[in-house]
Scaffold this active site. Structure first.
Site, short mmCIF file in Angstrom:
data_model
loop_
_atom_site.label_atom_id
_atom_site.label_comp_id
_atom_site.label_asym_id
_atom_site.label_seq_id
_atom_site.Cartn_x
_atom_site.Cartn_y
_atom_site.Cartn_z
N SER A 163 -10.03 -12.63 17.27
CA SER A 163 -9.03 -13.62 16.88
C SER A 163 -7.98 -12.98 15.99
O SER A 163 -8.21 -11.92 15.39
CB SER A 163 -9.72 -14.77 16.12
N TYR A 176 -14.35 -19.48 10.13
CA TYR A 176 -13.96 -18.89 11.42
C TYR A 176 -13.40 -17.48 11.23
O TYR A 176 -13.75 -16.55 11.97
CB TYR A 176 -12.94 -19.79 12.08
#
Length: 280
Positions: A163, A176
């Site tokens: 990510s 996250y």
């Protein structure tokens, strides 16, 4: 003149976790269209079976639905037996299962004197961090332990999902970001560890795509209007748009193909320029 064909994914047996999700479902269909065989792994077998049926209606027959929990090693071992019974080998593992959760997300981007404690970092419970980190990081590690064992015989390739949050911290998504940074580090570790065995390990780092996990952060309830955060993302993306699932297809096929036979330990951004733009 001899025509040289690319060494693509044709004939490769691919195991994909989270294969029925927004991004991986599109990727799975693309891989099948390029001649791969794909085991569609999902926590819910009914979801996997429904997706496989939709693919078969399009004439894409080389796929099977397999129930698997990426946080349960016994479940993954059982899934591996199903794949091996069908195709007798595994060439590629795509770790697509993962995502964010509101319990690991702070409502406030920054804490000021006016911010309520429950809206700040101090309002996050350990269970939120644990859930998001287990789903993403442990949910990548365990499939590698199970399916890469089969690749020790002849080599293979692993593709993890990273990510933008692995490159620079993003506000709100503390759990996250920590998990995805861990996946980037783990990708580099495993690439080094398994290189002598002929197993390559790389990752994709998607920029901002609208998925079921981040929709509440990017779009208002009408599903069309950008939130303030969504507008910030677009402003920080030089291409001024969100990614489409198809934008990942070429990068994924390349990294798991023999064309990338000397590439390992790489995390490739597919982000419309987000990670290279300072915003100024």
């Amino acid at each position: 003149m001899k025509i040289v064909r690319e060494k693509g994914v044709e004939g490769k047996v691919i195991v994909c976790t989270g294969a029925a999700g927004v991004l991986c479902s599109s990727m799975t269909e693309d891989l099948l269209r390029h001649g791969a065989k794909v085991a569609v792994l999902d926590l819910r077998k009914d979801v996997a079976e429904r997706f496989v049926k939709s693919l078969q209606k399009k004439g894409l027959k080389d796929c099977i639905a397999v129930e698997a929990n990426v946080l349960d090693k016994d479940s993954l071992e059982a899934a591996k037996k199903v794949v091996l019974k069908k195709w007798r080998r595994i060439d590629v593992l795509i770790n697509g299962a993962g995502g964010n959760h509101p319990k690991g997300t702070t409502p406030a981007e920054q804490m000021t004197k006016e911010t309520k404690f429950e809206d700040s970092f101090f309002g996050l419970g350990a269970e939120g961090f644990e859930f998001v980190n287990r789903l993403n990081l442990i949910g990548t590690i365990l499939p590698c332990q199970v399916f890469c064992k089969e690749m020790l015989k002849k080599g293979g390739a692993v593709l993890n999902f990273c990510s933008m949050a692995a490159y620079q911290p993003l506000t709100k998504v503390a759990a996250y970001g920590a998990a995805k940074a861990g996946i980037k580090n783990f990708t580099e570790f495993l690439a080094t560890h398994l290189a002598p065995m002929g197993i390559r390990v790389n990752a994709l780092a998607p920029g901002f795509f609208i998925t079921n996990q981040n929709r509440f952060l990017m779009l208002e309830k009408d599903g069309k209007t950008l939130t303030a955060r969504g507008n910030k993302v677009i402003a920080k993306t030089p291409m001024r748009k969100f990614g489409q699932p198809s934008d990942l297809h070429g990068a994924a096929r390349f990294l798991i193909s023999d064309e990338a036979s000397f590439i390992t330990g790489v995390t490739l951004p597919v982000d419309g320029g987000f990670v290279c733009y300072s915003g100024v």
